[in-house]
Design a protein around this motif. Structure first.
Motif, short mmCIF file in Angstrom:
data_model
loop_
_atom_site.label_atom_id
_atom_site.label_comp_id
_atom_site.label_asym_id
_atom_site.label_seq_id
_atom_site.Cartn_x
_atom_site.Cartn_y
_atom_site.Cartn_z
N LEU A 94 0.82 -1.20 0.00
CA LEU A 94 0.00 0.00 0.00
C LEU A 94 0.86 1.26 0.00
O LEU A 94 0.61 2.21 -0.74
N ARG A 95 1.90 1.25 0.82
CA ARG A 95 2.78 2.42 0.88
C ARG A 95 3.48 2.65 -0.45
O ARG A 95 3.60 3.78 -0.92
N THR A 96 3.96 1.58 -1.08
CA THR A 96 4.66 1.76 -2.36
C THR A 96 3.69 2.21 -3.45
O THR A 96 4.04 3.07 -4.27
N SER A 97 2.48 1.66 -3.45
CA SER A 97 1.52 2.09 -4.47
C SER A 97 1.09 3.53 -4.24
O SER A 97 0.91 4.29 -5.19
N ARG A 98 0.93 3.92 -2.98
CA ARG A 98 0.56 5.30 -2.67
C ARG A 98 1.68 6.25 -3.10
O ARG A 98 1.42 7.31 -3.67
N LYS A 99 2.91 5.86 -2.84
CA LYS A 99 4.04 6.70 -3.23
C LYS A 99 4.11 6.83 -4.75
O LYS A 99 4.35 7.91 -5.28
N GLN A 100 3.85 5.71 -5.44
CA GLN A 100 3.87 5.72 -6.90
C GLN A 100 2.76 6.62 -7.45
O GLN A 100 2.97 7.38 -8.40
N LYS A 101 1.57 6.56 -6.84
CA LYS A 101 0.47 7.42 -7.29
C LYS A 101 0.79 8.89 -7.08
O LYS A 101 0.48 9.73 -7.92
N GLU A 102 1.41 9.22 -5.96
CA GLU A 102 1.79 10.61 -5.71
C GLU A 102 2.81 11.09 -6.72
O GLU A 102 2.72 12.21 -7.23
N ALA A 159 1.02 11.65 -10.00
CA ALA A 159 0.21 12.87 -9.96
C ALA A 159 1.09 14.10 -10.12
O ALA A 159 0.75 15.04 -10.85
N GLU A 160 2.24 14.10 -9.46
CA GLU A 160 3.16 15.23 -9.60
C GLU A 160 3.68 15.34 -11.03
O GLU A 160 3.82 16.44 -11.57
N GLU A 161 3.95 14.19 -11.63
CA GLU A 161 4.47 14.20 -13.00
C GLU A 161 3.42 14.73 -13.98
O GLU A 161 3.73 15.55 -14.84
N THR A 162 2.18 14.28 -13.84
CA THR A 162 1.14 14.77 -14.74
C THR A 162 0.87 16.25 -14.51
O THR A 162 0.60 16.99 -15.45
#
Length: 107
Positions: A15-23, A26-29
């Motif tokens: 969960l932590r890794t997926s959350r970090k990846q989503k953040e 989002a920053e990249e987009t």
């Protein structure tokens, strides 16, 4: 030490890794959107279609918008203020609300 008692749950780590990846995504987009906006802002203004021929409609007052319209707006505003005031008075005096009273206070 998180590993001394068996470590963290695998699901929590995922969960932590997926959350970090989503953040990060989002920053990249967001960064890409800002770059595209900067490119769009630098586009020549002359290439955009213009509404200059209709600007005169925004500058002039329409006929009949003088004192009559102002009087109608003031009248409507007064009606709304009076309805708000009467509702506040009714609510503050207890009309429309259910109140329980002890039998000894009724008589």
């Amino acid at each position: 030490d998180p590993n001394s008692d068996g470590g963290e749950y695998l699901a929590l780590i995922e969960l932590r890794t997926s959350r970090k990846q989503k953040e990060e995504d989002a920053e990249e987009t967001e960064h890409q959107a800002m770059e595209e906006k900067k490119k769009d802002d630098t586009v020549d203004v002359a290439s955009d279609p213009s509404d200059d021929e209709f600007d005169y409609l925004l500058d002039e007052e329409l006929p009949g918008q003088g004192e009559e319209l102002k009087a109608l707006e003031d009248l409507r505003r007064a009606e709304l203020e009076m309805s708000i005031f009467s509702r506040e008075v009714a609510l503050s005096h207890g009309y429309g609300t259910h109140r329980q009273m002890h039998p000894t206070r009724v008589l």
